[in-house]
Design an enzyme around this catalytic site. Structure first.
Site, short mmCIF file in Angstrom:
data_model
loop_
_atom_site.label_atom_id
_atom_site.label_comp_id
_atom_site.label_asym_id
_atom_site.label_seq_id
_atom_site.Cartn_x
_atom_site.Cartn_y
_atom_site.Cartn_z
N HIS A 139 0.82 -1.23 0.00
CA HIS A 139 0.00 0.00 0.00
C HIS A 139 0.85 1.27 0.00
O HIS A 139 0.33 2.36 -0.23
CB HIS A 139 -0.94 0.03 1.21
CG HIS A 139 -1.93 -1.08 1.22
ND1 HIS A 139 -2.79 -1.29 0.17
CD2 HIS A 139 -2.19 -2.07 2.13
CE1 HIS A 139 -3.55 -2.36 0.44
NE2 HIS A 139 -3.19 -2.86 1.62
N ASP A 173 -2.41 -10.49 -2.33
CA ASP A 173 -2.99 -10.04 -1.06
C ASP A 173 -4.49 -9.77 -1.30
O ASP A 173 -4.90 -9.46 -2.43
CB ASP A 173 -2.27 -8.77 -0.61
CG ASP A 173 -2.66 -8.31 0.78
OD1 ASP A 173 -1.95 -8.64 1.74
OD2 ASP A 173 -3.70 -7.61 0.92
N HIS A 175 -6.15 -7.27 -0.44
CA HIS A 175 -6.36 -5.86 -0.77
C HIS A 175 -5.57 -5.48 -2.03
O HIS A 175 -4.51 -6.04 -2.30
CB HIS A 175 -5.88 -4.97 0.38
CG HIS A 175 -6.50 -5.31 1.71
ND1 HIS A 175 -5.89 -6.14 2.61
CD2 HIS A 175 -7.66 -4.91 2.26
CE1 HIS A 175 -6.66 -6.25 3.69
NE2 HIS A 175 -7.74 -5.51 3.50
N ASP A 262 -4.43 -12.85 3.73
CA ASP A 262 -5.72 -12.34 4.21
C ASP A 262 -6.87 -12.76 3.29
O ASP A 262 -8.02 -12.35 3.49
CB ASP A 262 -5.69 -10.82 4.44
CG ASP A 262 -4.85 -10.05 3.45
OD1 ASP A 262 -4.40 -10.63 2.44
OD2 ASP A 262 -4.64 -8.83 3.68
N TYR A 301 -3.75 -12.11 8.65
CA TYR A 301 -3.91 -11.71 10.05
C TYR A 301 -4.46 -12.80 10.96
O TYR A 301 -4.62 -12.58 12.15
CB TYR A 301 -4.76 -10.42 10.11
CG TYR A 301 -4.14 -9.38 9.20
CD1 TYR A 301 -3.00 -8.69 9.59
CD2 TYR A 301 -4.62 -9.17 7.90
CE1 TYR A 301 -2.36 -7.80 8.74
CE2 TYR A 301 -4.00 -8.28 7.03
CZ TYR A 301 -2.87 -7.60 7.46
OH TYR A 301 -2.24 -6.73 6.60
N1 Q9C Z 1 -9.82 -2.63 11.08
C1 Q9C Z 1 -2.41 -5.21 4.28
O1 Q9C Z 1 -3.02 -6.27 4.20
N2 Q9C Z 1 -8.21 -1.84 6.98
N3 Q9C Z 1 -2.99 -4.09 4.73
C2 Q9C Z 1 -8.37 -1.53 8.34
C3 Q9C Z 1 -9.89 -2.96 9.70
C4 Q9C Z 1 -6.87 -1.62 6.50
C5 Q9C Z 1 -4.38 -4.08 5.11
C6 Q9C Z 1 -9.79 -1.73 8.80
C7 Q9C Z 1 -6.34 -2.85 5.84
C8 Q9C Z 1 -4.91 -2.74 5.43
C9 Q9C Z 1 -0.96 -5.16 3.94
ZN ZN Z 2 -4.05 -7.13 2.72
#
Ligand code: Q9C
Ligand code: ZN
Length: 319
Positions: A139, A173, A175, A262, A301
């Site tokens: 990101h 990933d 995302h 994820d 995660y």
């Molecule tokens: N509490 C990567 O997987 N969303 N980043 C946060 C959930 C952000 C993920 C809301 C997700 C970022 C590297």
């Molecule tokens: Zn991610």
């Protein structure tokens, strides 16, 4: 079992406790135990070739990130006296999930070193290397941190490898890798291909749509496969095959995989339905490219299952 797995303990000193989600402090998902769990499980499974990261000159990072951005993270990190204080910067940041702590600069710099150590092994002829990068990177844009990312490990490694050949980045990933996409958006020597959740429903919201295909010289060298929330293995598999067929046509000399776990069915922030053994299938599909492959750890995660997923990816890839 002789796949080099690159590790640095510096990540342990970057350990945010909270992220701010819609104004509330909630436990931070990007825990230091993630990488420790992967390492521990791979040792138990019999992997033997653990490699400490080497220190690379900062110039590899300045090719990808603005100098003032790098200095901002260095100075903010180093100015914090209390190791537990979490600073939410008002510059160079896209969200409230990505705090700077005392250990953040060192961890982020060494996360890039992990990626570069892997890249140099691949460049010297290793078929597979796995960088246990943390914090993650995809990101992070040239002057923006976000989504738990500070420096874009995969982008720095891909740029390094691009001096020696054509590079494809496969980002799996959950995302979209907005940072990686943007960094290479006008380049034709690095092909960015991503499978991820529909950005209208999940982070990073701003990019990852199928009409984003690159600009200028880079036109046609970005390819996005957004998938609906709830995507299961059959749809994922078909889409992965499509993505990989585009990479095959590009005919890369090196493959960099932005590897997120994820997409797992029990991930606490994801929303796809992939089972643990399915990661072997993913690894196997990647192996058909028959291209030197650098795995770069991104998200994932569900801490206690990460090692199993890593093992299955490596198994599929090296079959
Ligand atoms: N509490 C990567 O997987 N969303 N980043 C946060 C959930 C952000 C993920 C809301 C997700 C970022 C590297
Ligand atoms: Zn991610």
């Amino acid at each position: 079992m002789d796949i080099p797995i690159i590790y640095s303990p510096a990540h342990l000193r970057h350990s945010p406790q909270f992220e701010i989600f819609e104004g509330e402090k909630i436990p931070h998902a990007e825990k230091k135990e993630r990488i420790e769990e992967i390492k521990k499980t791979l040792i138990q499974k019999g992997y033997k070739t653990f490699v400490s990261s080497k220190s690379f000159p900062i110039t590899h990072i300045t090719k990808i990130h603005q100098k003032s951005y790098i200095e901002f993270i260095r100075q903010k990190s180093n100015s914090l006296k209390d190791v537990n204080f979490e600073l939410y910067p008002s510059y160079y940041s896209m969200d409230t999930y990505t705090p700077i702590l005392r250990g953040t600069f060192d961890a982020a710099k060494q996360s890039v070193d992990v990626a570069l150590t892997g890249a140099s092994l691949i460049q010297k002829g290793k078929k597979i290397a796995y960088g246990l990068c943390r914090p993650p990177g995809h990101h992070a844009d040239s002057n923006i941190m976000g989504g738990y990312c500070y420096f874009n490990n995969a982008a720095v490694a891909a740029d390094y490898l691009s001096l020696h050949g054509r590079v494809a980045i496969l980002d799996i990933d959950f995302h979209h890798g907005n940072g990686t996409q943007h960094i290479f958006y006008e380049r034709s020597d690095v092909f960015y291909v991503s499978l991820h959740v529909d950005p209208t429903v999940k982070f990073p919201y701003i990019s990852g749509f199928s009409d984003e295909t690159g600009i200028g010289k880079g036109k046609g060298f970005t390819k996005n496969f957004p998938l609906p929330l709830g995507t299961a293995e059959n749809t994922y598999y078909k889409t992965l095959k499509k993505a990989i067929s585009h990479i095959k046509k590009f005919n890369p000399d090196y493959l960099v995989v932005s590897l997120g776990f994820d997409t797992f069915e029990n991930d606490p922030i994801g929303g796809f339905k992939l089972s643990i053994p399915f990661y072997r299938t993913i690894g196997k599909e990647m192996s058909y490219l028959n291209t030197p492959t650098l795995l770069i750890q991104e998200g994932g995660y569900a801490v206690s299952s990460l090692g199993e997923m890593a093992h299955f990816i490596l198994k599929g890839l090296s079959l």
